[in-house]
Design a protein around this motif. Sequence first.
Motif, PDB file in Angstrom:
ATOM      1  N   ARG A   2     -18.918  91.555 -16.400  1.00 51.82           N
ATOM      2  CA  ARG A   2     -18.672  91.295 -15.160  1.00 51.82           C
ATOM      3  C   ARG A   2     -19.279  90.534 -14.691  1.00 51.82           C
ATOM      4  N   TRP A   3     -20.703  90.066 -14.908  1.00 48.27           N
ATOM      5  CA  TRP A   3     -21.581  88.634 -14.213  1.00 48.27           C
ATOM      6  C   TRP A   3     -20.542  87.451 -14.150  1.00 48.27           C
ATOM      7  N   VAL A   4     -20.208  87.457 -15.529  1.00 53.69           N
ATOM      8  CA  VAL A   4     -18.828  87.065 -15.806  1.00 53.69           C
ATOM      9  C   VAL A   4     -18.125  85.899 -14.107  1.00 53.69           C
ATOM     10  N   ALA A   5     -17.781  87.521 -14.532  1.00 54.65           N
ATOM     11  CA  ALA A   5     -16.459  87.333 -13.403  1.00 54.65           C
ATOM     12  C   ALA A   5     -16.581  87.341 -11.399  1.00 54.65           C
ATOM     13  N   LEU A   6     -18.175  88.121 -11.716  1.00 59.03           N
ATOM     14  CA  LEU A   6     -18.963  87.722 -10.217  1.00 59.03           C
ATOM     15  C   LEU A   6     -18.361  86.350  -9.791  1.00 59.03           C
ATOM     16  N   THR A   7     -19.435  85.399 -10.828  1.00 59.14           N
ATOM     17  CA  THR A   7     -20.057  84.068 -11.306  1.00 59.14           C
ATOM     18  C   THR A   7     -18.841  83.125 -10.684  1.00 59.14           C
ATOM     19  N   ALA A   8     -17.777  83.457 -11.577  1.00 57.25           N
ATOM     20  CA  ALA A   8     -16.567  83.001 -11.187  1.00 57.25           C
ATOM     21  C   ALA A   8     -15.718  82.640 -10.008  1.00 57.25           C
ATOM     22  N   VAL A   9     -16.356  83.791  -9.786  1.00 55.49           N
ATOM     23  CA  VAL A   9     -15.272  83.434  -7.247  1.00 55.49           C
ATOM     24  C   VAL A   9     -16.282  82.425  -7.018  1.00 55.49           C
ATOM     25  N   ALA A  10     -17.136  81.959  -7.332  1.00 52.86           N
ATOM     26  CA  ALA A  10     -18.082  80.987  -6.854  1.00 52.86           C
ATOM     27  C   ALA A  10     -17.080  79.727  -6.997  1.00 52.86           C
ATOM     28  N   PRO A  11     -17.335  78.833  -8.110  1.00 53.66           N
ATOM     29  CA  PRO A  11     -16.267  77.658  -7.705  1.00 53.66           C
ATOM     30  C   PRO A  11     -14.932  77.366  -7.825  1.00 53.66           C
ATOM     31  N   VAL A  12     -14.114  78.999  -8.245  1.00 61.11           N
ATOM     32  CA  VAL A  12     -13.141  78.234  -7.682  1.00 61.11           C
ATOM     33  C   VAL A  12     -12.969  78.938  -6.066  1.00 61.11           C
ATOM     34  N   ALA A  13     -13.663  79.181  -5.216  1.00 64.56           N
ATOM     35  CA  ALA A  13     -14.050  78.991  -4.120  1.00 64.56           C
ATOM     36  C   ALA A  13     -14.288  77.679  -3.701  1.00 64.56           C
ATOM     37  N   TRP A  14     -15.513  77.348  -4.380  1.00 59.63           N
ATOM     38  CA  TRP A  14     -15.549  75.831  -3.951  1.00 59.63           C
ATOM     39  C   TRP A  14     -14.196  75.079  -4.284  1.00 59.63           C
ATOM     40  N   GLY A  15     -13.411  74.936  -5.233  1.00 63.30           N
ATOM     41  CA  GLY A  15     -12.725  74.116  -5.201  1.00 63.30           C
ATOM     42  C   GLY A  15     -11.815  73.608  -4.259  1.00 63.30           C
ATOM     43  N   THR A  16     -11.420  75.418  -3.553  1.00 62.36           N
ATOM     44  CA  THR A  16     -10.634  75.419  -2.637  1.00 62.36           C
ATOM     45  C   THR A  16     -10.984  75.268  -1.487  1.00 62.36           C
ATOM     46  N   ASN A  17     -12.307  74.488  -0.791  1.00 67.40           N
ATOM     47  CA  ASN A  17     -12.930  74.275  -0.504  1.00 67.40           C
ATOM     48  C   ASN A  17     -12.952  72.593   0.188  1.00 67.40           C
ATOM     49  N   TYR A  18     -12.527  72.147  -1.120  1.00 66.57           N
ATOM     50  CA  TYR A  18     -12.104  70.884  -1.545  1.00 66.57           C
ATOM     51  C   TYR A  18     -10.537  70.593  -0.615  1.00 66.57           C
ATOM     52  N   PHE A  19     -10.222  70.624  -0.825  1.00 67.98           N
ATOM     53  CA  PHE A  19      -8.843  71.114   0.221  1.00 67.98           C
ATOM     54  C   PHE A  19      -8.958  71.365   1.398  1.00 67.98           C
ATOM     55  N   VAL A  20      -9.345  72.245   1.922  1.00 64.88           N
ATOM     56  CA  VAL A  20      -9.673  72.655   3.234  1.00 64.88           C
ATOM     57  C   VAL A  20     -10.250  72.120   3.648  1.00 64.88           C
ATOM     58  N   THR A  21     -11.071  71.170   3.428  1.00 59.89           N
ATOM     59  CA  THR A  21     -12.157  69.716   4.630  1.00 59.89           C
ATOM     60  C   THR A  21     -11.536  68.946   4.498  1.00 59.89           C
ATOM     61  N   HIS A  22     -10.527  68.726   3.099  1.00 60.08           N
ATOM     62  CA  HIS A  22      -9.397  67.161   3.457  1.00 60.08           C
ATOM     63  C   HIS A  22      -8.696  67.110   4.300  1.00 60.08           C
ATOM     64  N   GLU A  23      -8.329  68.506   4.587  1.00 60.02           N
ATOM     65  CA  GLU A  23      -7.662  69.102   5.103  1.00 60.02           C
ATOM     66  C   GLU A  23      -7.039  68.955   6.635  1.00 60.02           C
ATOM     67  N   TYR A  24      -8.389  70.274   6.928  1.00 55.38           N
ATOM     68  CA  TYR A  24      -8.766  70.662   8.707  1.00 55.38           C
ATOM     69  C   TYR A  24      -9.324  70.596   9.217  1.00 55.38           C
ATOM     70  N   LEU A  25     -10.443  70.233   7.856  1.00 51.81           N
ATOM     71  CA  LEU A  25     -11.478  69.767   9.412  1.00 51.81           C
ATOM     72  C   LEU A  25     -11.725  67.962   9.388  1.00 51.81           C
ATOM     73  N   PRO A  26     -12.869  67.958  10.554  1.00 44.64           N
ATOM     74  CA  PRO A  26     -12.638  66.574  11.563  1.00 44.64           C
ATOM     75  C   PRO A  26     -13.052  65.593  10.152  1.00 44.64           C
ATOM     76  N   ALA A  27     -12.772  63.984   9.875  1.00 44.64           N
ATOM     77  CA  ALA A  27     -13.633  63.553   8.858  1.00 44.64           C
ATOM     78  C   ALA A  27     -14.513  62.913   9.126  1.00 44.64           C
ATOM     79  N   ASP A  28     -14.391  62.667  10.488  1.00 46.89           N
ATOM     80  CA  ASP A  28     -15.968  61.102  11.261  1.00 46.89           C
ATOM     81  C   ASP A  28     -17.395  62.263  11.481  1.00 46.89           C
ATOM     82  N   ARG A  29     -17.055  64.376  11.297  1.00 48.08           N
ATOM     83  CA  ARG A  29     -18.500  64.641  11.688  1.00 48.08           C
ATOM     84  C   ARG A  29     -19.008  65.418  10.392  1.00 48.08           C
ATOM     85  N   PRO A  30     -19.744  63.984   9.665  1.00 47.71           N
ATOM     86  CA  PRO A  30     -19.913  65.422   8.005  1.00 47.71           C
ATOM     87  C   PRO A  30     -21.355  65.891   8.207  1.00 47.71           C
ATOM     88  N   LEU A  31     -21.936  65.217   9.359  1.00 41.58           N
ATOM     89  CA  LEU A  31     -23.393  66.527   9.816  1.00 41.58           C
ATOM     90  C   LEU A  31     -23.209  67.409  10.304  1.00 41.58           C
TER      91      LEU A  31
END
Length: 298
Positions: A2-31
């Motif tokens: 169960r701890w393995v399954a719970l921990t797996a939530v994080a990298p899966v969410a972070w993997g989607t974060n790359y796509f969302v940031t690349h496609e939908y967030l402003p490229a010139d405002r990293p800060l």
Amino acid sequence: MRWVALTAVAPVAWGTNYFVTHEYLPADRPLYGAALRALPAGLVLLAVRRRLPRGAWWWRSAVLGLLNMSVFFVLVYAASQLLPTSVASTVMAVAPLTMMLIAWPLVSERPRTAHLAGAVIGLGGVCLMLLGGAGGVSVAGVLASAAAMLVSSFGYILAKRWNTGADVLASTAWQLTAGGVFLLPVAAAVEGRPPAFSGQTLLAFGYVTLIATALAFAAWFTGLRHLPTGTVGLIGLLNPVTGVLLGTVVAEEALTVQQLGGLALVLAGVVLGRPGRADRRSVARAASRTCPTPVRNE
């Protein structure tokens, strides 16, 4: 498991974060992008767990917030904008080995042979998935992603060293809030006024804040509390796997036999590094030796 399954939530969410940031967030405002990811997520967790740091946790929260949130989020944001989703997430495949090596002197966790073998197999699987992938990769993007991997690996092990006995949600909230507070004045000084956001951008920030940050980091630090570092690092390989699969699904491209073979190797590496009985006893003994860190209810 169960701890393995719970921990797996994080990298899966972070993997989607790359796509969302690349496609939908402003490229010139990293800060601003990093600040608006960290601070709202920290405030949400503070509302859930109403506790303020006390004693050493004031400066610990500042140090961890600077490493795990401020610097890391800016570097990840830059890498997400400069690189394809799959490439940006793939650099993180080196993180398991890095975390194991850092954990050895800092938290006295000597990597098991199974952990090292799983890391090598998983890294080979990720490379196989991306072999012959996108060309013309940005050097600056790769350097940003590699720096993010190094900073976060050190910060995560430092959090594991300090977090034993502390409330996980509270310490995660302190780190996120401190990271956001550090970033806001820097963003205002460097990038000027905050950008105007469309409804789509606000929805993307909502996902990044609540799912890819608040939920993901709470799950990740919980995993670091209950699992060996080697196991947590190997679970992190689900980050690049998610990035590759998401890019494939969005692009409506079928996975090749080569990519399927790489995916199988990554999953085999994660399974190989799962905690055994000796690992669970070691983590339990370490937790029992540490007195809870005092916190103040608010």
